[in-house]
Design a protein around this motif. Sequence first.
Motif, PDB file in Angstrom:
ATOM      1  N   PRO A  59      11.363  -2.879   8.419  1.00 41.60           N
ATOM      2  CA  PRO A  59      11.131  -1.456   8.701  1.00 41.60           C
ATOM      3  C   PRO A  59      10.132  -0.783   7.761  1.00 41.60           C
ATOM      4  CG  PRO A  59      13.128  -1.696   7.415  1.00 41.60           C
ATOM      5  CD  PRO A  59      12.583  -3.092   7.632  1.00 41.60           C
ATOM      6  N   SER A  60       9.545  -1.525   6.852  1.00 40.43           N
ATOM      7  CA  SER A  60       8.739  -0.924   5.783  1.00 40.43           C
ATOM      8  C   SER A  60       7.576  -0.096   6.314  1.00 40.43           C
ATOM      9  CB  SER A  60       8.211  -2.018   4.851  1.00 40.43           C
ATOM     10  OG  SER A  60       9.273  -2.743   4.292  1.00 40.43           O
ATOM     11  N   VAL A  61       6.798  -0.644   7.239  1.00 38.72           N
ATOM     12  CA  VAL A  61       5.636   0.091   7.739  1.00 38.72           C
ATOM     13  C   VAL A  61       6.067   1.367   8.456  1.00 38.72           C
ATOM     14  CG1 VAL A  61       3.626   0.007   9.254  1.00 38.72           C
ATOM     15  CG2 VAL A  61       4.250  -2.010   7.934  1.00 38.72           C
ATOM     16  N   ALA A  62       7.181   1.300   9.185  1.00 35.36           N
ATOM     17  CA  ALA A  62       7.688   2.490   9.876  1.00 35.36           C
ATOM     18  C   ALA A  62       7.985   3.602   8.882  1.00 35.36           C
ATOM     19  CB  ALA A  62       8.944   2.128  10.677  1.00 35.36           C
ATOM     20  N   ILE A  63       8.620   3.261   7.766  1.00 42.54           N
ATOM     21  CA  ILE A  63       8.968   4.271   6.763  1.00 42.54           C
ATOM     22  C   ILE A  63       7.722   4.794   6.068  1.00 42.54           C
ATOM     23  CG2 ILE A  63      10.274   4.698   4.642  1.00 42.54           C
ATOM     24  CD1 ILE A  63      12.262   2.544   5.626  1.00 42.54           C
ATOM     25  N   ILE A  64       6.742   3.926   5.823  1.00 38.68           N
ATOM     26  CA  ILE A  64       5.481   4.362   5.217  1.00 38.68           C
ATOM     27  C   ILE A  64       4.776   5.351   6.142  1.00 38.68           C
ATOM     28  CG2 ILE A  64       3.160   3.601   4.547  1.00 38.68           C
ATOM     29  CD1 ILE A  64       4.547   0.936   3.636  1.00 38.68           C
ATOM     30  N   GLY A  92       7.592 -12.413  -4.861  1.00 39.26           N
ATOM     31  CA  GLY A  92       6.618 -13.202  -5.617  1.00 39.26           C
ATOM     32  C   GLY A  92       5.269 -12.510  -5.669  1.00 39.26           C
ATOM     33  N   GLN A  93       4.817 -12.215  -6.886  1.00 40.25           N
ATOM     34  CA  GLN A  93       3.498 -11.623  -7.068  1.00 40.25           C
ATOM     35  C   GLN A  93       2.430 -12.709  -6.948  1.00 40.25           C
ATOM     36  OE1 GLN A  93       2.622  -8.468  -7.693  1.00 40.25           O
ATOM     37  NE2 GLN A  93       4.596  -7.488  -8.037  1.00 40.25           N
ATOM     38  N   GLY A  94       1.265 -12.324  -6.494  1.00 42.81           N
ATOM     39  CA  GLY A  94       0.168 -13.273  -6.362  1.00 42.81           C
ATOM     40  C   GLY A  94      -1.108 -12.550  -5.998  1.00 42.81           C
ATOM     41  N   PRO A  95      -2.185 -13.285  -5.725  1.00 41.25           N
ATOM     42  CA  PRO A  95      -3.457 -12.648  -5.366  1.00 41.25           C
ATOM     43  C   PRO A  95      -3.375 -11.861  -4.061  1.00 41.25           C
ATOM     44  CG  PRO A  95      -3.558 -15.023  -5.003  1.00 41.25           C
ATOM     45  CD  PRO A  95      -2.287 -14.757  -5.747  1.00 41.25           C
ATOM     46  N   TRP A  96      -2.329 -12.109  -3.267  1.00 39.79           N
ATOM     47  CA  TRP A  96      -2.146 -11.385  -2.009  1.00 39.79           C
ATOM     48  C   TRP A  96      -1.591  -9.974  -2.235  1.00 39.79           C
ATOM     49  CZ3 TRP A  96       0.290 -15.888  -3.433  1.00 39.79           C
ATOM     50  CH2 TRP A  96       1.595 -15.745  -3.924  1.00 39.79           C
ATOM     51  N   THR A  97      -0.984  -9.726  -3.382  1.00 39.68           N
ATOM     52  CA  THR A  97      -0.334  -8.429  -3.614  1.00 39.68           C
ATOM     53  C   THR A  97      -1.291  -7.247  -3.517  1.00 39.68           C
ATOM     54  OG1 THR A  97       1.389  -9.456  -4.979  1.00 39.68           O
ATOM     55  CG2 THR A  97       1.078  -7.088  -5.221  1.00 39.68           C
ATOM     56  N   PRO A  98      -2.460  -7.287  -4.175  1.00 42.25           N
ATOM     57  CA  PRO A  98      -3.384  -6.154  -4.022  1.00 42.25           C
ATOM     58  C   PRO A  98      -3.814  -5.923  -2.581  1.00 42.25           C
ATOM     59  CG  PRO A  98      -4.031  -7.520  -5.882  1.00 42.25           C
ATOM     60  CD  PRO A  98      -2.969  -8.270  -5.153  1.00 42.25           C
ATOM     61  N   TRP A  99      -3.957  -7.009  -1.822  1.00 43.89           N
ATOM     62  CA  TRP A  99      -4.345  -6.860  -0.418  1.00 43.89           C
ATOM     63  C   TRP A  99      -3.230  -6.199   0.387  1.00 43.89           C
ATOM     64  CZ3 TRP A  99      -9.264  -7.727   0.863  1.00 43.89           C
ATOM     65  CH2 TRP A  99     -10.026  -8.536   0.024  1.00 43.89           C
ATOM     66  N   GLN A 100      -1.988  -6.575   0.106  1.00 41.99           N
ATOM     67  CA  GLN A 100      -0.861  -5.918   0.767  1.00 41.99           C
ATOM     68  C   GLN A 100      -0.799  -4.446   0.384  1.00 41.99           C
ATOM     69  OE1 GLN A 100       2.329  -8.467  -0.640  1.00 41.99           O
ATOM     70  NE2 GLN A 100       2.527  -9.419   1.366  1.00 41.99           N
ATOM     71  N   MET A 101      -1.055  -4.162  -0.884  1.00 47.15           N
ATOM     72  CA  MET A 101      -1.026  -2.780  -1.348  1.00 47.15           C
ATOM     73  C   MET A 101      -2.067  -1.931  -0.626  1.00 47.15           C
ATOM     74  SD  MET A 101      -0.557  -3.543  -5.431  1.00 47.15           S
ATOM     75  CE  MET A 101      -0.618  -1.832  -5.970  1.00 47.15           C
ATOM     76  N   ILE A 102      -3.281  -2.451  -0.513  1.00 49.10           N
ATOM     77  CA  ILE A 102      -4.340  -1.675   0.130  1.00 49.10           C
ATOM     78  C   ILE A 102      -4.089  -1.570   1.638  1.00 49.10           C
ATOM     79  CG2 ILE A 102      -6.067  -3.433   0.744  1.00 49.10           C
ATOM     80  CD1 ILE A 102      -6.802  -0.178  -1.150  1.00 49.10           C
ATOM     81  N   ALA A 103      -3.516  -2.610   2.259  1.00 47.08           N
ATOM     82  CA  ALA A 103      -3.223  -2.565   3.694  1.00 47.08           C
ATOM     83  C   ALA A 103      -2.159  -1.520   3.996  1.00 47.08           C
ATOM     84  CB  ALA A 103      -2.777  -3.948   4.179  1.00 47.08           C
ATOM     85  N   PHE A 104      -1.040  -1.557   3.252  1.00 48.17           N
ATOM     86  CA  PHE A 104       0.007  -0.556   3.440  1.00 48.17           C
ATOM     87  C   PHE A 104      -0.523   0.844   3.120  1.00 48.17           C
ATOM     88  CE2 PHE A 104       3.663  -3.743   2.635  1.00 48.17           C
ATOM     89  CZ  PHE A 104       3.847  -3.924   3.997  1.00 48.17           C
ATOM     90  N   GLY A 105      -1.329   0.945   2.046  1.00 46.86           N
ATOM     91  CA  GLY A 105      -1.865   2.245   1.663  1.00 46.86           C
ATOM     92  C   GLY A 105      -2.791   2.830   2.712  1.00 46.86           C
ATOM     93  N   LEU A 106      -3.643   2.000   3.293  1.00 43.17           N
ATOM     94  CA  LEU A 106      -4.544   2.476   4.347  1.00 43.17           C
ATOM     95  C   LEU A 106      -3.779   2.947   5.570  1.00 43.17           C
ATOM     96  CD1 LEU A 106      -7.482  -0.108   4.216  1.00 43.17           C
ATOM     97  CD2 LEU A 106      -7.574   2.335   3.676  1.00 43.17           C
ATOM     98  N   ILE A 107      -2.692   2.259   5.891  1.00 41.34           N
ATOM     99  CA  ILE A 107      -1.848   2.702   7.006  1.00 41.34           C
ATOM    100  C   ILE A 107      -1.327   4.112   6.720  1.00 41.34           C
ATOM    101  CG2 ILE A 107       0.378   2.330   8.162  1.00 41.34           C
ATOM    102  CD1 ILE A 107      -0.188  -0.676   8.013  1.00 41.34           C
ATOM    103  N   GLY A 108      -0.935   4.360   5.461  1.00 38.80           N
ATOM    104  CA  GLY A 108      -0.482   5.684   5.087  1.00 38.80           C
ATOM    105  C   GLY A 108      -1.560   6.743   5.261  1.00 38.80           C
TER     106      GLY A 108
END
Length: 205
Positions: A59-64, A92-108
């Motif tokens: 449900p994360s994207v819905a709440i964002i 698990g943190q990794g090189p994908w984390t910043p990409w997830q952050m920017i993807a979720f943030g852009l949706i916002g």
Amino acid sequence: MLKEYYLISVLIIFMSIIFFVWSFEKRKPKTREIVLLAVLTSMAIVGRLIFFMTPQFKPSVAIIIITAVMLGKEAGFLSGCLTAFISDFFFGQGPWTPWQMIAFGLIGIISSWIFQGVGKNFIYHRWILSLYGFFVTFLLYGFIMDTATVVMYMDKPRVSVFLAAYATGFVFNFIHAMSTFIFLFIISGEMFKKINRIKLKFNMF
């Protein structure tokens, strides 16, 4: 060369995140506004964690989206970034984390712009909001993360590799998008009412 590319990409992402954090702080938010944002962000994080057994159905994207629509683009961006960053301490943190952050943030950001700006009258139409959630999750989040997967793990990616990544990720992105549609359809109405009541009662945002 590849390591330099990764470093530059991550720096650009974090600079954009810092810019939005600064923008949010610049408007001098009240403590009650920060608390409300923290609660909604916590819901998105917990929602991502409790559905750990269904990797794409969350449900994360819905709440964002709800956070962005009700509290504004800065709040939506911060909620998206923090959801990815904090929940990845568990996944698990990794090189994908910043990409997830920017993807979720852009949706916002996009959600706030669409529903607070050009389509304010459509906020309370659950079908429209839910369909929007489906497409923004499938197209934007899916595209960013599939693209990131290729550039993170290949030195010289070819067009055919990108196409293969998009084709492989189709089912996963579809499930993720359907989960956003379902959760928005179920919870958006009640959450809008409660957040609106809190905003009016305490004169927030």
